[in-house]
Design an enzyme around this catalytic site. Sequence first.
Site, PDB file in Angstrom:
ATOM      1  N   HIS A  21      21.794 -79.506   9.581  1.00  0.00           N
ATOM      2  CA  HIS A  21      20.834 -78.535   9.247  1.00  0.00           C
ATOM      3  C   HIS A  21      19.914 -78.263  10.262  1.00  0.00           C
ATOM      4  O   HIS A  21      19.686 -77.120  10.899  1.00  0.00           O
ATOM      5  CB  HIS A  21      20.037 -78.596   7.998  1.00  0.00           C
ATOM      6  CG  HIS A  21      20.881 -78.686   6.882  1.00  0.00           C
ATOM      7  ND1 HIS A  21      20.422 -79.655   5.688  1.00  0.00           N
ATOM      8  CD2 HIS A  21      21.767 -77.735   6.248  1.00  0.00           C
ATOM      9  CE1 HIS A  21      21.342 -79.570   4.868  1.00  0.00           C
ATOM     10  NE2 HIS A  21      22.145 -78.394   4.863  1.00  0.00           N
ATOM     11  N   LYS A  45      20.125 -77.888 -11.116  1.00  0.00           N
ATOM     12  CA  LYS A  45      19.901 -79.147 -12.018  1.00  0.00           C
ATOM     13  C   LYS A  45      20.280 -80.395 -11.143  1.00  0.00           C
ATOM     14  O   LYS A  45      19.796 -81.415 -11.371  1.00  0.00           O
ATOM     15  CB  LYS A  45      21.071 -79.137 -13.234  1.00  0.00           C
ATOM     16  CG  LYS A  45      21.911 -78.413 -13.190  1.00  0.00           C
ATOM     17  CD  LYS A  45      23.018 -78.447 -14.581  1.00  0.00           C
ATOM     18  CE  LYS A  45      24.299 -77.774 -14.823  1.00  0.00           C
ATOM     19  NZ  LYS A  45      25.000 -77.236 -13.454  1.00  0.00           N
ATOM     20  N   ARG A  94      31.094 -75.952   8.865  1.00  0.00           N
ATOM     21  CA  ARG A  94      31.435 -77.029   9.311  1.00  0.00           C
ATOM     22  C   ARG A  94      33.065 -77.599   9.377  1.00  0.00           C
ATOM     23  O   ARG A  94      33.621 -78.220  10.222  1.00  0.00           O
ATOM     24  CB  ARG A  94      30.957 -78.310   8.417  1.00  0.00           C
ATOM     25  CG  ARG A  94      29.413 -78.572   8.463  1.00  0.00           C
ATOM     26  CD  ARG A  94      28.914 -79.418   7.116  1.00  0.00           C
ATOM     27  NE  ARG A  94      29.280 -78.823   6.131  1.00  0.00           N
ATOM     28  CZ  ARG A  94      28.901 -78.988   4.761  1.00  0.00           C
ATOM     29  NH1 ARG A  94      28.200 -80.193   4.877  1.00  0.00           N
ATOM     30  NH2 ARG A  94      29.468 -78.350   3.665  1.00  0.00           N
ATOM     31  N   SER A 132      24.292 -82.912   2.465  1.00  0.00           N
ATOM     32  CA  SER A 132      23.300 -83.462   1.686  1.00  0.00           C
ATOM     33  C   SER A 132      23.671 -84.393   0.768  1.00  0.00           C
ATOM     34  O   SER A 132      23.035 -85.468   0.217  1.00  0.00           O
ATOM     35  CB  SER A 132      22.326 -82.518   1.251  1.00  0.00           C
ATOM     36  OG  SER A 132      21.745 -81.811   2.241  1.00  0.00           O
TER      37      SER A 132
END
Length: 161
Positions: A21, A45, A94, A132
């Site tokens: 990032h 969530k 990516r 992530s």
Amino acid sequence: MPNKRIVGLYPGSFDPVTNGHLDIARRAHDMCDEMYVSVVANPSKNAIFSVEERVELLKKTTKHLKGVHISSFNGLLVDYAKQIKANIIFRGLRAVSDFEYEFQMALINRTLHPKIEVVFLVPNEKFIFLSSSAIKEVANLGGDVTPFVPAVVEKALRRIY
Ligand code: PNS
């Protein structure tokens, strides 16, 4: 775009921010007169960090990007882009696997806000495998995430897992 002031918006979940990032944020920053990196605050969530924590980690890790604004937004991305007068949305690409989702989002966003351009940036090849979610899994299973995230993020992950 001669004489046009470029206000860039790099949105994402940033849960947490990774070196990939930061590579995209730096490239986008280089192309803009003004630049926002903004955390989506819509309920998710799966997020392990609160919006405030994600904003804080971004602030700490983008200090080298002069004048960058770190913020969060609720609701539609294009509404936030209008609010801050952004004319470019930046997204990192990516691999081919990112393309379908990103292409769909870009076309929906441009239909909702025809004046916005979506620009895809390619990260340094060192980071093309980073996400992530993969980093959270490695951290959760006790692996070393120092090659993938800045030190403050590694510490924050250690506090959680
Ligand atoms: O880092 P991510 O999770 O890939 O980022 C996705 C993000 C935040 C760019 C996307 O979910 C988003 O724009 N959310 C805001 C709601 C919205 O505008 N949805 C319509 C886009 S098709």
